[in-house]
Write a protein that holds these residues in place. Structure first.
Motif, mmCIF file in Angstrom:
data_model
loop_
_atom_site.group_PDB
_atom_site.id
_atom_site.type_symbol
_atom_site.label_atom_id
_atom_site.label_comp_id
_atom_site.label_asym_id
_atom_site.label_seq_id
_atom_site.Cartn_x
_atom_site.Cartn_y
_atom_site.Cartn_z
ATOM 1 N N ALA A 180 35.069 36.773 37.775
ATOM 2 C CA ALA A 180 35.688 36.268 39.001
ATOM 3 C C ALA A 180 36.301 37.395 39.815
ATOM 4 O O ALA A 180 36.249 37.382 41.054
ATOM 5 C CB ALA A 180 36.751 35.222 38.652
ATOM 6 N N ARG A 233 35.379 37.933 43.665
ATOM 7 C CA ARG A 233 36.405 37.824 44.714
ATOM 8 C C ARG A 233 36.544 39.116 45.491
ATOM 9 O O ARG A 233 36.737 39.110 46.712
ATOM 10 C CB ARG A 233 37.750 37.454 44.082
ATOM 11 N N SER A 237 32.055 32.372 44.828
ATOM 12 C CA SER A 237 33.434 32.447 45.338
ATOM 13 C C SER A 237 33.452 32.222 46.841
ATOM 14 O O SER A 237 32.539 32.645 47.557
ATOM 15 C CB SER A 237 34.058 33.815 45.032
ATOM 16 N N THR A 266 36.639 30.138 42.747
ATOM 17 C CA THR A 266 35.441 30.680 42.103
ATOM 18 C C THR A 266 34.884 29.633 41.157
ATOM 19 O O THR A 266 35.585 29.168 40.253
ATOM 20 C CB THR A 266 35.762 31.969 41.325
#
Length: 268
Positions: free
Chosen positions: A100, A104, A147, A161
């Motif tokens: 994640a 991101r 995401s 996400t």
């Protein structure tokens, strides 16, 4: 000897994610997108005024429109390698945060890298993460990491996400963004079975000790256009440049509202 070389190559090829410095190398493109406009003073035409008032930061203002990229997914395909597997022989919960983080960073550096350099310069500081692990990921199982910007308020920007099954690469916008956000996805009869995990992340945009309102950065990035006469020319120019499908003010506020409701239910 050749057999050992082939086996070693195969092992490295199928476990590249777990190699030393792999995480660092995956973050380098995002770091470059954040630093390039700051170091080299790269300029591009940005919608919005650089002297936007900090007081005009309410998340439910009226807008002329938002470009589709505002809620666009950054999607990558990954696989659970040996380095991801825990004692229960499935992907360790802690490794979801690494995937994640990379997703991101790519999302925010791509959408907001130039704008954050222009406003402040601002830096996204991770404040908290809320996670829901729904289904296991088995060794070498493929999955998607998706995401997007979820919502924002006066002080914080939130991203979501999704970890999705390999046969479900994207979520329908009418369900996720307009239909209720993560809550609607996790309650949807067909979609919920394909969601492996959901992580919601809170960021605070800091310029030194000063908190920069997320909406100011979104306006500066051209993702939002305020409903005032000063921006009409910019709006027409953006539409001519190819943003034919836009989000109107009602859709924006619906999406923001769904996101904030999910935050209230899961993070506060």
């Amino acid at each position: 000897m050749l057999a050992l070389t082939a086996e070693a190559f195969l092992w490295f090829a199928t476990n590249a994610k777990g190699l030393p410095l792999s995480y660092t190398f995956q973050l380098l493109p995002s770091l470059y997108r954040f630093l390039r406009p700051r170091v080299f003073k790269t300029q591009r035409e940005l919608v919005g005024s650089s002297d936007e008032s900090d007081n005009a930061s309410s998340s439910l203002l009226s807008f002329t429109y938002a470009v589709p990229k505002l809620f666009q997914y950054h999607t990558t395909k990954s696989r659970a390698t040996l380095a991801d597997i825990d004692i229960n022989l499935h992907k360790s919960n802690s490794t979801f945060f690494t995937d994640a983080d990379i997703s991101r960073a790519t999302l925010l550096s791509t959408l907001l890298g130039n704008a954050m350099a222009d406003v402040g310069p601002a830096t996204p500081i991770l404040a908290s993460v809320q996670s829901k692990f729904r289904r296991e990921i088995r060794p070498y199982q493929a999955y998607w990491v998706c995401s997007r910007i979820l919502t924002w308020d006066d002080k914080s920007l939130y991203t979501v996400t999704y970890f999705l099954r390999a046969d479900m690469a994207q979520l329908p916008v009418e369900v996720d963004v307009l239909g209720g956000g993560p809550t609607a996805v996790l309650q949807h009869d067909k979609l919920k079975n394909g969601v492996l995990a959901v992580l919601v992340t809170k960021y605070v945009l800091k310029a030194g000790r000063k908190t920069v309102p997320p909406q100011k950065v979104l306006l500066r990035a051209g993702l939002l256009v305020r409903d005032d006469s000063n921006n009409n020319d910019h709006a027409e120019k953006d539409l001519r440049a190819g943003e034919r499908e836009v989000w109107n003010a009602d859709n924006i506020n619906v999406a923001i509202g769904h996101g904030l409701q999910y935050i209230r239910e899961s993070m506060l």
